[in-house]
Design an enzyme around this catalytic site. Structure first.
Site, PDB file in Angstrom:
ATOM      1  N   ASP A 258      33.396  -3.944  40.251  1.00 34.08           N
ATOM      2  CA  ASP A 258      31.816  -3.595  39.464  1.00 34.08           C
ATOM      3  C   ASP A 258      31.672  -4.976  39.051  1.00 34.08           C
ATOM      4  OD1 ASP A 258      29.399  -2.107  39.388  1.00 34.08           O
ATOM      5  OD2 ASP A 258      30.223  -1.355  37.251  1.00 34.08           O
ATOM      6  N   ASN A 266      19.293  -8.437  37.790  1.00 30.35           N
ATOM      7  CA  ASN A 266      18.188  -8.199  38.657  1.00 30.35           C
ATOM      8  C   ASN A 266      17.089  -7.928  37.780  1.00 30.35           C
ATOM      9  OD1 ASN A 266      19.657  -7.626  41.109  1.00 30.35           O
ATOM     10  ND2 ASN A 266      19.879  -5.010  40.457  1.00 30.35           N
ATOM     11  N   HIS A 271      15.464  -8.570  41.834  1.00 28.91           N
ATOM     12  CA  HIS A 271      15.838  -7.833  42.699  1.00 28.91           C
ATOM     13  C   HIS A 271      16.636  -9.143  44.188  1.00 28.91           C
ATOM     14  CE1 HIS A 271      16.251  -4.117  41.200  1.00 28.91           C
ATOM     15  NE2 HIS A 271      15.012  -4.626  40.894  1.00 28.91           N
ATOM     16  N   GLU A 301      25.820  -2.228  43.353  1.00 29.98           N
ATOM     17  CA  GLU A 301      27.264  -3.371  42.941  1.00 29.98           C
ATOM     18  C   GLU A 301      28.793  -3.193  42.749  1.00 29.98           C
ATOM     19  OE1 GLU A 301      26.303  -1.771  38.511  1.00 29.98           O
ATOM     20  OE2 GLU A 301      24.794  -1.898  41.118  1.00 29.98           O
TER      21      GLU A 301
END
Length: 381
Positions: A258, A266, A271, A301
């Site tokens: 992760d 973001n 983004h 993610e």
């Protein structure tokens, strides 16, 4: 998309045109073959009738001799032979009888109807003399008719009839040879057409179908952003690998990854930059892992790894190498990012890859609790 459709439309039209040309050429081959058969049949009929004329001239001469010697029973056979010879001559000249379909060819026409002593005139005179002898009219010179037909049968008529048969045989051979040559030309043209279609139509068409199938496979199995295996494909491959590891008794390690604080990336950079970070991490993973390892994007993610034949210690070393590579990356235009990794090893109690992933996810949670940017191994392992 419009360009793809235009190309597909052109290939389709070319394919249809190629099939139509093949059908036309195949039909031409059939027609030529049928003409060869018909020509052979016609030629055989004409040669047979012309050869029968030779036989009839000799038969008429022999029957006339018997009748002249006083054998009255020879009269009717003589008349029958004369009638058949007259009918055969008419069929040869005009066609439409005795299986003969066509009139004389130019060369046969010259031989039968032209010149100082045309053969057709000689045959008709022979038939006329034979009738005068077999059915004498009052005041008719029967003896003169008998002498003329005998002289013709023995000397002048037979050689000409033999030459006529030779003419018909030569014409038949030339006609059939021409048809065979034409058939060969059409067959060669057909083969060339098939070869050209294979090169310029079928091969591009098959290549486009192959590329389209490959693109469909990519769409079905790959993540559109990173190019890694998508969740569905990753799970399918992982379950197969788990089954193989269970059967072979070899270790199989699974890792959950992760990107740390990705939401803030973001929110801070947008983004578009977040997507670039995901793509960069995918590149680092592919460069760090072995070619036999499998890496997939299973969420926003979230990533996962399948590490073949690796113990927890080996898997930790590989994961640590990937973690360090991510933390040390300073790609231009991208913010610094780190990754947390949880590792689990498959065991005999695992029913599916989900069981192993759950333990790896717990290890990932532990890595985050411990401060992120680190590797943790499931406690059960």
């Amino acid at each position: 998309m419009d360009a793809e459709r235009a190309i597909a439309r052109r290939l389709t039209y070319a394919y249809i045109a190629g099939l139509a040309l093949i059908a036309i050429l195949s039909g031409a081959v059939h027609v030529l073959l049928n003409n060869v058969i018909v020509a052979q049949g016609d030629s055989a009929t004409v040669i047979n009738v012309a050869g029968r004329q030779r036989m009839l001239s000799q038969r008429i001469g022999l029957l006339a001799t018997d009748l002249h010697a006083g054998d009255a029973t020879a009269r009717q056979p003589l008349l029958d032979a004369v009638t058949l010879m007259e009918r055969s001559e008419k069929a040869l000249m005009q066609g439409g009888d005795l299986g003969i379909r066509h009139e004389l060819s130019p060369s046969a026409h010259r031989f039968y109807l032209e010149g100082a002593t045309p053969l057709d005139f000689a045959v008709r005179q022979f038939v006329l003399d034979a009738r005068r002898f077999a059915q004498p009219l009052p005041g008719g010179d029967v003896e003169a008719a008998y002498r003329r037909l005998q002289a013709a049968a023995r000397t002048t008529l037979l050689p000409n009839l033999n030459q006529a048969v030779s003419i018909f045989e030569d014409e038949a051979s030339r006609r059939i040879e021409w048809l065979r040559t034409a058939q060969k030309v059409v067959l060669i043209t057909l083969l060339i057409t098939l070869s050209l279609e294979a090169i310029f139509i079928f091969r591009p068409l098959v290549d486009r179908v192959r590329r389209y199938a490959a693109s469909l496979y990519e769409l079905a199995t790959r993540d559109s952003l990173t190019g890694l295996a998508n969740r569905r494909h990753f799970m399918d491959v992982g379950n197969r690998e788990l089954l193989l590891a269970s059967r072979s008794g070899r270790p199989l390690s699974v890792a959950m990854l992760d990107l740390d604080h990705f939401k803030s990336v973001n929110d801070t950079y947008g983004h578009a930059v977040g997507d670039l970070v995901l793509k960069r991490f995918a590149s680092l993973a592919l460069a760090t892992l072995r070619s036999s390892d499998i890496v997939g994007r299973i969420g926003g993610e979230e990533f996962a790894l399948i590490l073949r034949e690796m113990s927890p210690f080996d898997a930790s070393a590989v994961a640590e190498k990937l973690r360090v590579a991510a933390a040390a990356d300073r790609s231009e235009g991208l913010p610094v990012f780190t990754v947390s990794i949880g590792i689990s090893v498959a065991n005999a109690n695992d029913r599916s890859l989900d069981d192993v992933l759950r333990r790896a996810d717990k290890a990932l949670y532990a890595a985050k609790v411990e401060g992120r940017n680190r590797v943790a191994v499931a406690l059960d392992d």
